[in-house]
Design a protein around this motif. Structure first.
Motif, PDB file in Angstrom:
ATOM      1  N   THR A 140      -4.329  33.343   9.914  1.00  0.00           N
ATOM      2  CA  THR A 140      -5.398  34.151  10.308  1.00  0.00           C
ATOM      3  C   THR A 140      -6.644  33.941   9.296  1.00  0.00           C
ATOM      4  OG1 THR A 140      -4.631  36.158   9.041  1.00  0.00           O
ATOM      5  CG2 THR A 140      -4.205  36.091  11.464  1.00  0.00           C
ATOM      6  N   HIS A 182      -7.845  30.261  10.251  1.00  0.00           N
ATOM      7  CA  HIS A 182      -8.299  30.320  11.680  1.00  0.00           C
ATOM      8  C   HIS A 182      -9.804  30.895  11.440  1.00  0.00           C
ATOM      9  CE1 HIS A 182      -9.427  31.209  15.841  1.00  0.00           C
ATOM     10  NE2 HIS A 182      -8.868  29.792  16.102  1.00  0.00           N
ATOM     11  N   TRP A 236      -6.437  29.315  18.466  1.00  0.00           N
ATOM     12  CA  TRP A 236      -6.207  30.826  18.254  1.00  0.00           C
ATOM     13  C   TRP A 236      -5.165  31.311  19.508  1.00  0.00           C
ATOM     14  CZ3 TRP A 236      -5.636  34.469  14.799  1.00  0.00           C
ATOM     15  CH2 TRP A 236      -5.399  35.620  15.299  1.00  0.00           C
TER      16      TRP A 236
END
Length: 759
Positions: free
Chosen positions: A703, A706, A748
């Motif tokens: 996370t 990204h 994602w």
């Protein structure tokens, strides 16, 4: 006023976007780095020959094993990253790629400048390891964990020194990625009219394939380096096994896989061999044709062999791990693939010999170094055949045989390519010749000296001489091999002294060399159509068109024994000056290449997670706040629609509507990042941190990585809304940004699906 103008002029030259200035900056950086690397190697060689000798500049007088390993680590790192990777590709490639394809510059000049300064920063960060408490790291240039992952508890240099080393390598990865996408976009989209793929010089083919290798390989090293840094600084256990005792202390890690780092590292490491050697292969083909006055034998086969070597280079990383306990079936597969890479290598070797055969050979200094390259490539390649067999490699892996092999085939061959390129292109870069007599003396001393250093090393390895040992005199069976160390050390010092001839020749010739004409070697490729040195736009406003291949030497029926690529016969003229704008297609190509690197980066992370979970039992399920994650995902997906509508308003000529929805897209991206911050806070409040278990570690890494890419997109969107790029059309900017944004959003969705499947 004049002083201010002078300062501004100096700054404009230092922070220049001219690809020629950037290329020279890379070249001088490599010269500085190789000087440091040679000094470190001489210190090691002196210690190996006379280990009990006191040295006044060594702390404690006599070099300790830890100090020796620190020298070995830094020597390998500096030579691999800042010499062998930097000089052939970044220095000569930056300078001559646009010239050889008839382009006024690289596709992204500012990105080009940034890549150099990041490379310089990475070198300074790595060298700073010498100056911190504990000194430089001792884990080798491969930085195998757990030695490299635990901190200073494992030994001197494994504290701040190792952290700086990893940080410097990570910065170098980013610089290489930026440079690679620039090379690829320039080669694909900036070629002169008539410069088809099969009319490109083999140097351009080599730089192009090397850029692809760098883009894909350094993305994987970047991912692995981040995980290693987190093991050191955040307490995670990606590579550190559980139950590990160091100096009587139980380390607070569990379940990590040291072999996982080896797989990630060598997936980068073996392509790195070809990143170092492929530019030399292209240059040697170029020089051999020029000074044989013959076309390259089998040009198409040579170009395809470069591509084949690049492709196969990604399939053979496992041969570095034959002694790691891998399955015999895996060893057999990697062995067969390793042997297969000898096929395109043999094609190149025999075609080099075919180029020389029957030619009118001119033994100028560049030609001597080119022939020396072929000699070392053959010698090193033949010794590598034995290491491709798992049973033989098991016996030789830890010995000096391996040191001799990779120094000859990767190090010395590439260095001889650098010497050949320097002598060959020096007249173009500086408008003067280097001294031929000094060049030939330098060649023979270096050529003979290198063989005196590394040929005995093969025998030392076969006899059982162990590499990485700081002092072999304590082992009875190695005492009889000590005379070989004496001989190699004397040869190393003589060979190193010979490099002073090159340094003098290089810097003296910059000012005092004999003036050179625009095409002193009677060569055919486009760089010789420019003045020496070339003007800022390379061709003084008269950009060439290409009418023939790159190696039209001794064409039957022609009065001259060479026909330049831009010679189309009587009546042909140069094309008009270009506008200086980046072609729209180059912008799109650059984004596509960036995304290729991003995909490789996340593929490495996902692969690491799958392997880590599959080979350990400490991966507990992670309770994620799925409602917040799905809401953030919906916001991110919505931003793709707002961006598409913004582009529609642009095409309709509605500038206000375009800006409005463009800003809305940036705001939605910011809301997505805010949603992830909320998720992190909730997990932290529940006592789930990055080091809690492998599942939480990978979730935070996925996370955070990204969101960093989304943040980069948000910043770019905001910057474009405030001020549109000057050298790229607005439609091209919007198209490239849409390509990036939608790809990151799709990535994602795939990551979220992967996390859901794990759940």
């Amino acid at each position: 006023m004049s002083a201010a103008i002078a300062r501004k002029s100096l700054l404009s030259r230092i922070f220049s976007t001219d690809h020629k200035v950037v290329g020279l900056q890379y070249l001088f950086l490599s010269l500085a780095a190789v000087t440091v690397g040679i000094v470190l190697s001489l210190l090691m060689r002196f210690h190996l020959a006379w280990p009990a000798t006191r040295l006044p500049f060594i702390s404690g007088g006599i070099m300790t094993p830890e100090q020796y390993l620190a020298l070995m680590t830094m020597h390998g790192s500096i030579m691999v990253f800042f010499v062998l990777t930097t000089a052939p590709q970044s220095a000569f490639g930056n300078y001559f790629l646009p010239l050889q394809i008839g382009s006024p510059e690289m596709a992204f000049p500012r990105l080009n400048m940034l890549s150099f300064w990041l490379t310089l920063l990475s070198l300074l960060v790595v060298l700073a390891a010498f100056a911190v408490p504990g000194g430089a790291p001792i884990s080798g240039w491969t930085a195998y964990p757990p030695l490299s992952g635990l901190g200073e508890v494992t030994g001197p240099g494994e504290g701040m020194g190792q952290t700086l080393w990893i940080a410097g390598v990570l910065i170098f990865c980013v610089a290489s990625l930026l440079g690679s996408l620039n090379f690829i976009a320039t080669t694909i989209d900036m070629r002169a009219p008539g410069m088809t793929l099969m009319r490109m010089p083999l140097t351009v083919w080599a730089w192009f394939v090397t850029a692809i290798l760098s883009l894909l390989a350094f993305s994987v090293l970047l991912a692995g380096g981040i995980l290693l840094l987190l093991d050191r600084l955040a307490g995670t256990s990606f590579f550190i096994p559980g139950g590990l005792m160091v100096n009587g202390e139980l380390q607070g890690h569990g379940g990590g896989l040291p072999l996982l780092w080896q797989h990630l590292f060598w997936f980068f490491g073996h392509p790195e061999v070809y990143i170092a050697i492929l530019p030399g292969m292209g240059l040697i083909s170029h020089v051999l044709a020029n000074f044989s006055r013959k076309p390259v034998f089998g040009y198409r086969a040579m170009a395809l062999a470069i591509c084949a070597i690049g492709f196969l280079g990604f399939l053979v990383w496992g041969h570095h791990m034959f002694v790691s306990g891998m399955s015999p079936y895996s060893g057999l597969a990697f062995s067969l693939l390793t042997v297969s890479i000898g096929v395109p290598s043999a094609i190149k070797t025999f075609n080099w010999l075919g180029t020389l055969w029957g030619g009118r050979i001119q033994l100028h200094t560049p030609m001597l170094f080119a022939i020396g390259f072929v000699s070392f490539f053959i010698t090193g390649g033949l010794s590598g055949i034995f290491l491709a067999q798992p049973a033989v490699d098991t016996m030789l892996h830890a010995t000096y045989y391996v040191v001799a092999h990779f120094h000859i085939v990767m190090g010395v061959a590439a260095i001889f390519g650098i010497f050949a390129a320097t002598h060959y292109w020096f007249p173009k870069m500086f408008g003067r010749f280097m001294s031929e007599p000094l060049g030939k003396v330098h060649f023979w001393l270096t050529f003979v000296g290198v063989y005196c250093i590394f040929m005995p090393m093969h025998f030392l390895g076969i006899a059982g001489g162990i590499r990485r040992y700081a002092d072999a005199s304590g082992a009875t069976y190695l005492v009889g091999l000590q005379p070989l160390h004496y001989f190699m050390t004397v040869a190393a010092f003589i060979t190193a002294a010979a490099q002073l001839i090159f340094i003098w020749n290089f810097f003296h010739s910059m000012r005092g060399g004999a003036p050179a004409a625009a095409n002193p070697w009677n060569a055919t490729s486009l760089e010789w159509a420019a003045a020496s040195p070339p003007p800022p736009d390379n061709f003084a406003g008269e950009f060439p068109s290409v009418y023939r291949g790159p190696y039209d030497y001794s064409v039957p029926g022609e009065a001259s024994d060479f026909l330049p690529q831009n010679f189309g016969g009587p009546g042909t003229t140069a094309r008009a000056a270009v506008t200086g704008e980046i072609p729209d297609r180059a912008c799109e190509t650059g984004v596509l290449m960036l995304l290729a690197g991003v995909v490789m980066f996340f593929a490495a992370l996902v692969s690491a997670e799958v392997v880590r979970r599959g080979f350990s039992s400490d991966s507990d399920p992670l309770a994620l706040p799925w409602r917040i994650l799905l809401l953030a995902t919906a916001i991110l997906v919505a931003s793709s629609f707002t961006l598409a509508y913004s582009r529609r308003r642009l095409l309709a000529g509605d500038d206000a509507g375009f800006r409005h929805w463009w800003v809305v897209t940036a705001v939605l991206g910011a809301f997505f990042i805010a949603g992830l911050v909320v998720v992190w806070r909730q997990l932290s409040a529940a006592g789930v941190g990055i080091a809690t278990n492998p599942s939480s570690s990978f979730f935070y890494v996925f996370t955070a990585a990204h969101s960093a890419h989304v943040l980069g997109g948000v910043i770019t969107l905001a910057a474009i809304a405030v001020r549109a790029p000057r050298r790229i059309s607005r439609s091209a900017t919007a198209g490239a940004m849409s390509l990036y944004w939608n790809a990151i959003n799709g990535l994602w969705v795939l990551l979220l699906a992967f996390l859901w499947l794990e759940k």
